[in-house]
Design a protein around this motif. Sequence first.
Motif, PDB file in Angstrom:
ATOM      1  N   HIS A  50       7.009  -8.867  -7.572  1.00  0.00           N
ATOM      2  CA  HIS A  50       8.169  -8.342  -6.841  1.00  0.00           C
ATOM      3  C   HIS A  50       7.887  -8.192  -5.345  1.00  0.00           C
ATOM      4  CE1 HIS A  50      10.184  -7.580 -10.620  1.00  0.00           C
ATOM      5  NE2 HIS A  50       9.160  -6.851 -11.047  1.00  0.00           N
ATOM      6  N   GLN A  51       6.651  -7.832  -5.002  1.00  0.00           N
ATOM      7  CA  GLN A  51       6.285  -7.611  -3.602  1.00  0.00           C
ATOM      8  C   GLN A  51       4.933  -8.280  -3.327  1.00  0.00           C
ATOM      9  OE1 GLN A  51       6.388  -3.385  -2.784  1.00  0.00           O
ATOM     10  NE2 GLN A  51       8.564  -3.192  -3.275  1.00  0.00           N
ATOM     11  N   PRO A  52       4.936  -9.561  -2.994  1.00  0.00           N
ATOM     12  CA  PRO A  52       3.678 -10.302  -2.811  1.00  0.00           C
ATOM     13  C   PRO A  52       2.773  -9.722  -1.730  1.00  0.00           C
ATOM     14  CG  PRO A  52       5.552 -11.794  -2.942  1.00  0.00           C
ATOM     15  CD  PRO A  52       6.119 -10.417  -2.827  1.00  0.00           C
ATOM     16  N   ASN A  53       3.320  -8.970  -0.813  1.00  0.00           N
ATOM     17  CA  ASN A  53       2.529  -8.416   0.279  1.00  0.00           C
ATOM     18  C   ASN A  53       2.292  -6.911   0.115  1.00  0.00           C
ATOM     19  OD1 ASN A  53       2.295 -10.901   1.593  1.00  0.00           O
ATOM     20  ND2 ASN A  53       4.209 -10.601   2.718  1.00  0.00           N
ATOM     21  N   ASN A  54       2.333  -6.428  -1.091  1.00  0.00           N
ATOM     22  CA  ASN A  54       2.068  -5.017  -1.340  1.00  0.00           C
ATOM     23  C   ASN A  54       0.572  -4.772  -1.180  1.00  0.00           C
ATOM     24  OD1 ASN A  54       1.388  -2.555  -3.032  1.00  0.00           O
ATOM     25  ND2 ASN A  54       3.628  -2.514  -3.145  1.00  0.00           N
ATOM     26  N   VAL A  55       0.191  -4.062  -0.126  1.00  0.00           N
ATOM     27  CA  VAL A  55      -1.221  -3.908   0.233  1.00  0.00           C
ATOM     28  C   VAL A  55      -1.986  -3.142  -0.845  1.00  0.00           C
ATOM     29  CG1 VAL A  55      -2.808  -2.934   1.927  1.00  0.00           C
ATOM     30  CG2 VAL A  55      -0.712  -4.042   2.685  1.00  0.00           C
ATOM     31  N   LYS A  56      -1.387  -2.104  -1.378  1.00  0.00           N
ATOM     32  CA  LYS A  56      -2.094  -1.320  -2.397  1.00  0.00           C
ATOM     33  C   LYS A  56      -2.361  -2.141  -3.646  1.00  0.00           C
ATOM     34  CE  LYS A  56      -0.685   3.292  -0.950  1.00  0.00           C
ATOM     35  NZ  LYS A  56      -0.097   4.580  -1.350  1.00  0.00           N
ATOM     36  N   ALA A  57      -1.382  -2.938  -4.041  1.00  0.00           N
ATOM     37  CA  ALA A  57      -1.588  -3.785  -5.218  1.00  0.00           C
ATOM     38  C   ALA A  57      -2.675  -4.816  -4.952  1.00  0.00           C
ATOM     39  CB  ALA A  57      -0.280  -4.472  -5.605  1.00  0.00           C
ATOM     40  N   LEU A  58      -2.677  -5.415  -3.760  1.00  0.00           N
ATOM     41  CA  LEU A  58      -3.723  -6.386  -3.411  1.00  0.00           C
ATOM     42  C   LEU A  58      -5.094  -5.726  -3.407  1.00  0.00           C
ATOM     43  CD1 LEU A  58      -1.917  -8.267  -0.497  1.00  0.00           C
ATOM     44  CD2 LEU A  58      -2.510  -9.228  -2.730  1.00  0.00           C
ATOM     45  N   PHE A  59      -5.163  -4.536  -2.839  1.00  0.00           N
ATOM     46  CA  PHE A  59      -6.441  -3.825  -2.763  1.00  0.00           C
ATOM     47  C   PHE A  59      -6.961  -3.494  -4.164  1.00  0.00           C
ATOM     48  CE2 PHE A  59      -8.979   0.048  -2.473  1.00  0.00           C
ATOM     49  CZ  PHE A  59      -9.900  -0.300  -1.501  1.00  0.00           C
ATOM     50  N   ARG A  60      -6.080  -2.939  -5.003  1.00  0.00           N
ATOM     51  CA  ARG A  60      -6.509  -2.575  -6.355  1.00  0.00           C
ATOM     52  C   ARG A  60      -6.842  -3.814  -7.177  1.00  0.00           C
ATOM     53  NH1 ARG A  60      -1.765   1.686  -6.406  1.00  0.00           N
ATOM     54  NH2 ARG A  60      -2.847   3.441  -5.471  1.00  0.00           N
ATOM     55  N   TYR A  61      -6.087  -4.876  -6.966  1.00  0.00           N
ATOM     56  CA  TYR A  61      -6.380  -6.125  -7.658  1.00  0.00           C
ATOM     57  C   TYR A  61      -7.776  -6.604  -7.282  1.00  0.00           C
ATOM     58  CZ  TYR A  61      -5.151 -10.602  -9.865  1.00  0.00           C
ATOM     59  OH  TYR A  61      -5.093 -11.701 -10.687  1.00  0.00           O
TER      60      TYR A  61
END
Length: 433
Positions: free
Chosen positions: A321-332
């Motif tokens: 839904h949000q490819p640039n979600n920083v928190k999701a990228l960081f946790r990933y």
Amino acid sequence: MTLSIGEENAILVDTQFVVLFYLLMADVEETVVTGAGDQRDSGACTQHSSRALLLDGAEDFEMLETSEDDGGEDDLPPLEDAGGGKKEEAESEGGARSRDDGPRQCPPKDEWLDILGSGLLRKKVLESGEGLDTRPSRGQNVQIRLKTALADGTVVEEDSELSFTLGDGDVIQALDLAVQLMEMGEKALVEADAKYAYGSVGSACPPVGPNSSLSMEVQLLSALDAPDVEAMSPEDRIGLAGQKRERGNTHYQRGDYAFAVNSYGIALQITEASSKVDMTLEQEAELLDMKVKCLNNMAAAQLKLEHYEAAVSSCVSVLVHQPNNVKALFRYGKVLALKGELAEAIRMLKRALKLEPSNKTIHAELSKLAKKHSEQKGAEQAMYKKMLGNPSDASSITPQPKASWGFSWKWLFGATAVAIGGVALSVVIAARN
């Protein structure tokens, strides 16, 4: 005094699913601090939701979002509901009895019921209710009158109309379990060990110290079926999902990560349910934003539980839904690193850093992973050299044969030249003579 066998069986039938659910949740985390304060719609007890929460001690970047900053995130699939059916077996037992027995009161007045069989959670009827068939079911919205006191008799909480959804973890476990065993109108005394109250953490509101047992006077006032989520207005759906997410944040703050995942999962179900009511584009966007926040927070709780595949699923759902979600990228990236996929983890963190170049937490994590990856590559190269032999020793030996062969060829060419010269000279002299 003791209960009759029939009465004990009826109680056990009603509690078996509930007890199973809480025992399973307790097994997920051995250090779980159960129960986190009653959910309130108003004022004094919502102060915790405005505090920033560190996901890890050194990560001021990783913060659970609250209702004030539209935070809250979790993508894991909702936990399966371990509770279930209700009182049919008790009814069948009643059918075997005489018809003129009337509604059976269970347990009898002034007798203690050991709800879990451990002596840590007990219930005694003070005023009888309207019969077994008036007991509430999981998923219903109940309203109770509550008076809570410490072991020394100090009253710490009084609420004449406390409402919550039964079985959703909206209140401490002691209430969630005991109310399911109450009849409509019944007034009961519930004694709970700290394990089923506010645990080793305690509570600021109500003021309960760590490891404190509680004595609660409870009266069941009403029980109504929960509203149809699909028929709710967008505003009500968003508000309800927000309440469940905030409850998940409370569990997370207390270290009850399994309960946090469960609350986030309930919030997700609310956001993902189909709608029979028309929504504007803005309302759809707001509902999606709530879903993303629940997914992000769920990923954080799953990381704490070391459920890495589930955390990956949550992060991926956010990024869809949000490819640039920083928190999701960081946790990933963190999940990938914990799974040993350092190269992919570094790539993910670089994406996050590109979006927030000044984020110190991402810088620190990326530097740590880069160093670890470099050390890993060095170790692999050393292993390959060992498997193939030591090329440095071989290179030091090979120049010597080359030098000796070069030296012998020079002598051979020199000798040949001298011989040819001697023959030529002899021919010339012979010709002159």
